[in-house]
Write an enzyme that holds these catalytic residues in place. Structure first.
Site, PDB file in Angstrom:
ATOM      1  N   HIS A 107       0.723  -1.398   0.131  1.00 59.77           N
ATOM      2  CA  HIS A 107      -0.076  -0.050   0.221  1.00 59.77           C
ATOM      3  C   HIS A 107       0.886   1.091   0.058  1.00 59.77           C
ATOM      4  CE1 HIS A 107      -2.258   3.263   2.598  1.00 59.77           C
ATOM      5  NE2 HIS A 107      -3.008   3.175   1.405  1.00 59.77           N
ATOM      6  N   HIS A 116       1.256  11.336  -1.950  1.00 60.26           N
ATOM      7  CA  HIS A 116       0.489  11.052  -0.667  1.00 60.26           C
ATOM      8  C   HIS A 116      -0.514  11.924  -0.879  1.00 60.26           C
ATOM      9  CE1 HIS A 116      -1.739   8.528   2.439  1.00 60.26           C
ATOM     10  NE2 HIS A 116      -2.732   8.812   1.607  1.00 60.26           N
TER      11      HIS A 116
END
Length: 628
Positions: free
Chosen positions: A172, A218
Site C-alpha cells: 500500500h 500521497h
C-alpha cells in the site's frame, strides 16, 4: 546537602554494596575486553571496580543427548543411523543412505576448515565414520538442510489457475519511506518491496506543480513527491529479481486526460513487450500466474472527472492516532471485532480511494484506457450489490479495511463467492498515519487476494504478511486452499479439528553475537522467554509462552505446546522471543512467522528476524514440530 541527607545517602550506598556483594561473586580485576565468540565467561561491571561474572551455558541439551543415544552406536552416528533419524524423527521419508553420508562429509569438511582457521584439529568434534554427539548437535542446530520450511521446495504449487485463486503479496502506498503525512516519496521502498517478493505495487499519480508532468505522492499531504518516470524505471529494473511471476501496478489516478496520455506513453515506452494488454474492455476470466510470467499488469480506477481531490490531511489529524503499546508494535487486532466496528471515516477514505466505472469517464485518454488490463469497478452504495458476481466478466473491487470488516460481518458468503472469480483489494484506513497495519487474516480467511499493507511499516501484522509469503518458494503468489474455492466457507464457524500441531521449544542462542553485552540488562545476562501461537481462523487463534530463563545468553526451555487446528491450511505459526524486564517493558529479542502447511516435522533450526522482518545474523531457536 545537610547532614541527615548525607547520612541517609551513605546508608543507601552501603546497603546497595552489601546486597551486591551478598548476591554476586566479585573479582577485583582490570577491565576486560568484550568477550569473544568462543569465550564462556561474561563479565558485567556493577559498581566502581566490582565485576559480576557469569558462565555461558554452551552444553548440548539433554533432549539432544537422548536422541543421539537412541540413534548412535558406540558414540558415533554413521550414515545408516543418521538416515534412520532423518526418516523416523525428521519425517524425511525419501532420504537415502547417500544423502546421510553427504551430510556427514559436509560436516567433516566444515570442521577441517574451522580447524585450519584455529590451528586446533584436536578440539574438533568429528569422527571419520560419522557424527559424534557434538557433531550431531551442530548439524541439527545449523542452517544446513535443517530449516523448518525447506528452501529447496521452491515454487511447488499449481501456478496455472486464474489469478483470483491466489493470495498475492500486496503493498500500500509503495512509494512512501515513512509515515503517511510528511515522509519522503521515493523509488527506494518500491525496489526494497520488489526484492522481498512483493507483487502488487501502488502508485498515486498527481500533476506536478507546473501541471506538465506526473508526480507520485500521497495527495493532500506534506509528502515530498518523486517523479513517475523514476518509479517506472526502478520497477522495470527490479520487477523480477525475486520472482518471475507478474507484477501488478495499482494506479490511483488524479490526472487530466492529457497527463493520462503522457503517463500511457511513459508506461508503454518503459515496459515495452513486458506490458500485458488485453483487446477487450473486460476479461472473461483472469489468466494464470504461469501465463503472465515476466509481465507487468496495470490495474486502475480512473476518477469520474478530473478534480483536485480535497485534502484529507486535516481530517486525519483530527482523528485519533494509532498508538503502539509496545516497542515492537501493537498486538494484532482480534478478528472478533465486527460488532464493535466504528466506520465514521469510511466516506473520507472512499473520497480518496473510491472505485469508479471507466464508462463514466468520457474524457479518458484512449491510449491510457488501452493499458488497463485489470479493470476496477465502481463500488455501489449497497455493499451487497458491489459484491454481485458477473458470469461474463472479472473485475477488481477495492474496500477500506473498515468497509471490508462491515462487509464480512453482514455479507460473508457474498464476499467469499465474489473472491472465487474476482479480485478483492483491501487497504488500510486513513487514520493509520504512522503507517501501522491491520490484521491481514480477516482478508485472507474470506478469500481476499490483495490484502494491502504498508511495507515500510513495522509490527505483528507485517510479520504475518511475511510469514504467509514465505510459502511457495517466496514467489509472491500463494494458492488459496480448496475450502475457499469450492464451497462458501465460514471462517467464524467452530469446525472439527483436522490436524494437531505439537511444538517443542528446546533452546535458543546467538543473541550475544547480534546484540551488545548490555543491550538487555546492564548488570547481568538476559532473561529470555518465547511466545508461540497460531494466527488463523477464529477457532485456531491462540498465543502461549514459556517461562523466562534467568541470566542466560543460551536459554534452555524444553517446553511443549499443543495446537489443535481446524483449518491448518490457513494457519500461521507465530514465534517471538522477549527479554523479561521487571521494572520496564520487556525487550524484543527476535521473531518469525511460518506457514503451518509447509512446516517440516522434526527437530529444526528456526532463524529469527528483527522488527522489520530482516533475518538476524546469529539468533536462532532449536525447536521440534510434530503433526499428530
Amino acid at each position: 546537602m545537610n547532614h541527615i541527607s548525607l547520612y541517609l545517602l551513605s546508608i543507601y550506598i552501603s546497603s546497595k554494596i552489601t546486597y551486591l556483594i551478598s548476591s554476586c561473586s566479585f573479582t577485583l580485576i582490570t577491565s576486560q575486553k568484550k568477550k569473544k565468540k568462543n569465550n564462556s565467561m561474561t563479565t558485567y561491571r556493577v559498581c566502581f571496580c566490582f565485576k559480576r561474572r557469569f558462565t555461558a551455558s554452551n552444553e548440548t541439551p539433554e533432549v539432544i543427548k537422548e536422541v543421539f543415544r537412541q540413534y548412535s552406536e558406540n558414540g558415533v552416528m554413521g550414515p545408516e543411523e543418521l538416515k534412520k533419524f532423518m526418516v523416523e524423527v525428521q519425517g524425511d521419508k525419501e532420504v537415502t543412505r547417500e544423502d546421510a553420508q553427504a551430510i556427514i562429509d559436509a560436516h567433516h569438511e566444515h570442521n577441517k576448515h574451522v580447524g585450519a582457521l584455529h590451528h586446533h584439529h584436536h578440539l574438533l568434534h568429528h569422527h571419520r565414520k560419522g557424527l559424534t554427539l557434538e557433531g550431531f548437535f551442530h548439524y541439527v542446530f545449523s542452517d544446513v538442510n535443517n530449516l523448518p520450511v525447506s528452501p529447496s521446495l521452491g515454487v511447488h504449487q499449481d501456478m496455472k489457475a486464474p489469478l483470483s485463486h491466489y493470495f498475492i503479496y500486496t503493498g500500500h502506498n509503495s512509494y512512501l519511506t515513512g509515515n503517511q503525512i510528511s515522509s519522503v516519496c521515493s523509488e527506494v521502498p518500491i525496489v526494497k518491496a520488489l526484492k522481498k517478493g512483493v507483487r502488487v505495487i501502488e502508485l498515486d499519480m498527481w500533476p506536478n506543480s507546473t501541471k506538465d508532468d506526473i508526480d507520485i505522492l500521497h495527495g493532500g499531504t506534506l509528502t515530498t513527491p518523486v517523479e513517475l518516470i523514476k518509479c517506472l524505471r526502478s520497477i522495470k529494473e527490479h520487477a523480477f529479481t525475486a520472482s518471475p511471476y507478474p507484477v501488478i501496478l495499482t494506479l490511483e489516478d488524479h490526472l487530466t486526460p492529457d497527463l493520462q496520455a503522457k503517463a500511457a506513453k511513459m508506461i508503454s515506452e518503459t515496459f515495452g513487450e513486458s506490458l500485458f494488454v488485453t483487446k477487450s474492455d473486460y476479461l472473461e476470466e483472469f489468466p494464470s500466474p504461469e501465463e503472465l510470467k515476466m509481465k507487468i499488469i496495470i490495474s486502475t480506477k480512473p476518477p469520474k472527472e478530473y478534480l483536485e481531490s480535497k485534502s484529507f490531511k486535516d481530517k486525519e489529524q483530527e482523528s485519533p492516532k494509532v498508538t503502539e503499546n509496545e516497542a515492537w508494535g501493537a498486538e494484532v487486532e482480534d478478528l472478533k471485532l465486527e460488532n464493535e466496528l466504528q466506520i465514521e471515516n469510511e466516506e473520507q477514505e472512499d473520497e480518496v480511494h473510491g472505485d469508479t466505472d471507466l464508462k463514466s469517464q468520457p474524457s479518458l485518454a484512449p491510449e491510457y484506457k488501452h493499458l488497463i488490463a485489470i479493470k476496477a469497478i465502481k463500488r455501489m452504495s449497497s455493499l451487497k450489490d458491489s459484491l454481485m458476481v458477473d458470469p461474463n466478466k472479472v473485475t477488481r473491487l477495492s474496500l477500506g479495511e473498515q468497509k471490508f470488516a462491515k462487509a464480512v460481518a453482514s455479507h460473508p458468503d457474498e464476499v467469499v463467492r465474489f473472491t472465487q472469480r474476482n479480485l478483492l483489494r483491501i487497504y488500510p484506513k486513513a487514520t493509520r498515519v504512522t503507517s501501522s497495519n491491520y490484521n491481514p487474516l480477516l482478508g485472507w480467511t474470506h478469500g481476499a487476494q490483495m490484502v494491502a499493507l504498508n511495507m515500510q511499516g513495522y509490527g505483528r501484522s507485517l510479520w504475518l504478511m511475511q510469514g504467509m509469503f514465505r510459502a511457495n518458494g517466496e514467489c509472491g503468489y500463494v494458492k488459496k486452499p480448496d475450502i475457499l474455492m469450492q464451497d462458501i466457507f465460514n471462517p467464524k464457524a467452530v469446525l472439527p479439528v483436522k490436524k494437531t500441531l505439537k511444538v517443542t521449544v528446546y533452546m535458543g542462542d546467538g543473541w550475544r553475537y547480534d546484540f551488545g553485552q548490555t543491550h538487555f540488562d546492564t548488570y547481568s545476562p538476559p532473561d529470555f522467554y518465547t511466545r508461540v501461537g497460531i494466527a488463523g481462523v477464529q477457532c485456531d487463534t491462540v498465543m502461549k509462552r514459556t517461562k523466562a530463563i534467568e541470566d542466560n545468553w543460551s536459554p534452555v526451555w524444553n517446553e511443549e505446546f499443543v495446537f489443535p487446528l481446524c483449518v491448518p491450511e490457513l494457519a500461521l505459526l507465530k514465534i517471538e522471543v522477549h527479554e523479561y524486564d521487571m521494572s520496564e517493558k520487556d525487550d524484543f529479542g527476535g521473531q518469525t512467522c511460518l506457514p503451518v502447511w509447509e512446516l517440516r516435522p522434526g527437530i529444526r533450526t528456526v532463524r529469527l528476524c528483527d522488527r522489520k522482518g530482516d533475518q538476524m545474523n546469529s539468533v536462532k531457536l532449536l525447536m521440534r514440530f510434530e503433526f499428530i
